[in-house]
Design a protein around this motif. Sequence first.
Motif, PDB file in Angstrom:
ATOM      1  N   GLY A   2       0.818  -1.201   0.000  1.00 22.56           N
ATOM      2  CA  GLY A   2       0.000   0.000   0.000  1.00 22.56           C
ATOM      3  C   GLY A   2       0.852   1.252   0.000  1.00 22.56           C
ATOM      4  O   GLY A   2       2.020   1.222   0.374  1.00 22.56           O
ATOM      5  N   THR A   3       0.230   2.358  -0.414  1.00 16.42           N
ATOM      6  CA  THR A   3       0.977   3.606  -0.560  1.00 16.42           C
ATOM      7  C   THR A   3       1.623   4.054   0.746  1.00 16.42           C
ATOM      8  O   THR A   3       2.784   4.470   0.748  1.00 16.42           O
ATOM      9  N   GLN A   4       0.893   3.984   1.862  1.00 13.83           N
ATOM     10  CA  GLN A   4       1.478   4.412   3.141  1.00 13.83           C
ATOM     11  C   GLN A   4       2.687   3.562   3.509  1.00 13.83           C
ATOM     12  O   GLN A   4       3.702   4.077   3.975  1.00 13.83           O
ATOM     13  N   GLY A   5       2.592   2.270   3.298  1.00  8.96           N
ATOM     14  CA  GLY A   5       3.717   1.380   3.586  1.00  8.96           C
ATOM     15  C   GLY A   5       4.898   1.659   2.682  1.00  8.96           C
ATOM     16  O   GLY A   5       6.057   1.610   3.125  1.00  8.96           O
ATOM     17  N   ASP A   6       4.620   1.956   1.407  1.00  3.01           N
ATOM     18  CA  ASP A   6       5.701   2.269   0.477  1.00  3.01           C
ATOM     19  C   ASP A   6       6.389   3.579   0.843  1.00  3.01           C
ATOM     20  O   ASP A   6       7.608   3.689   0.747  1.00  3.01           O
ATOM     21  N   HIS A 114      11.252  -7.140   4.074  1.00  3.92           N
ATOM     22  CA  HIS A 114      10.148  -6.552   3.313  1.00  3.92           C
ATOM     23  C   HIS A 114      10.564  -5.880   2.018  1.00  3.92           C
ATOM     24  O   HIS A 114       9.717  -5.503   1.209  1.00  3.92           O
ATOM     25  N   GLY A 115      11.849  -5.679   1.817  1.00  2.68           N
ATOM     26  CA  GLY A 115      12.323  -5.054   0.593  1.00  2.68           C
ATOM     27  C   GLY A 115      12.164  -3.554   0.596  1.00  2.68           C
ATOM     28  O   GLY A 115      11.736  -2.965   1.583  1.00  2.68           O
ATOM     29  N   PRO A 116      12.489  -2.923  -0.522  1.00  3.81           N
ATOM     30  CA  PRO A 116      12.548  -1.464  -0.586  1.00  3.81           C
ATOM     31  C   PRO A 116      11.204  -0.761  -0.716  1.00  3.81           C
ATOM     32  O   PRO A 116      11.123   0.441  -0.587  1.00  3.81           O
ATOM     33  N   GLY A 117      10.153  -1.500  -1.000  1.00  2.00           N
ATOM     34  CA  GLY A 117       8.866  -0.876  -1.280  1.00  2.00           C
ATOM     35  C   GLY A 117       8.793  -0.452  -2.736  1.00  2.00           C
ATOM     36  O   GLY A 117       9.717  -0.681  -3.524  1.00  2.00           O
ATOM     37  N   ARG A 118       7.701   0.165  -3.098  1.00  2.00           N
ATOM     38  CA  ARG A 118       7.434   0.519  -4.493  1.00  2.00           C
ATOM     39  C   ARG A 118       8.301   1.663  -5.006  1.00  2.00           C
ATOM     40  O   ARG A 118       8.621   1.732  -6.185  1.00  2.00           O
ATOM     41  N   PHE A 119       8.707   2.574  -4.114  1.00  5.15           N
ATOM     42  CA  PHE A 119       9.460   3.759  -4.545  1.00  5.15           C
ATOM     43  C   PHE A 119      10.957   3.474  -4.532  1.00  5.15           C
ATOM     44  O   PHE A 119      11.680   3.884  -3.632  1.00  5.15           O
TER      45      PHE A 119
END
Length: 123
Positions: A2-6, A114-119
Amino acid sequence: MGTQGDIAALVGRLLIAALFLLAALHKAWVPMAVEVVLAVRGWPTWLVWPALVFNLLAALSLILGIQVRPMALMLAAYCGITSLFHFIPSDAWQMSIFIKNWAIAGGCLVLFAHGPGRFALRP
């Protein structure tokens, strides 16, 4: 995630990266400070230079979001090893740095999990 998590993953990566970027700059500007710490523990003082390069590469990896998982795992190990320089039970300040190193290692393990996220350049 989700955006907040990213967004949280990006901010977390940038905050951890800032620590290692500043560490690299410190080693470049005042290598003697690190050399003294290494010498006191009986380690070769030339290790300041590979540590500087590692700190810089780690910061860039986290900022750009490239190879975040393997770098985060290496950073967690690095923080564990470098915490030993601060394990001085009679010195409260050094013990707080010792504990902070383990907290940073924990944050790096979360990045690994969890990795780097979407950004990221390579999410």
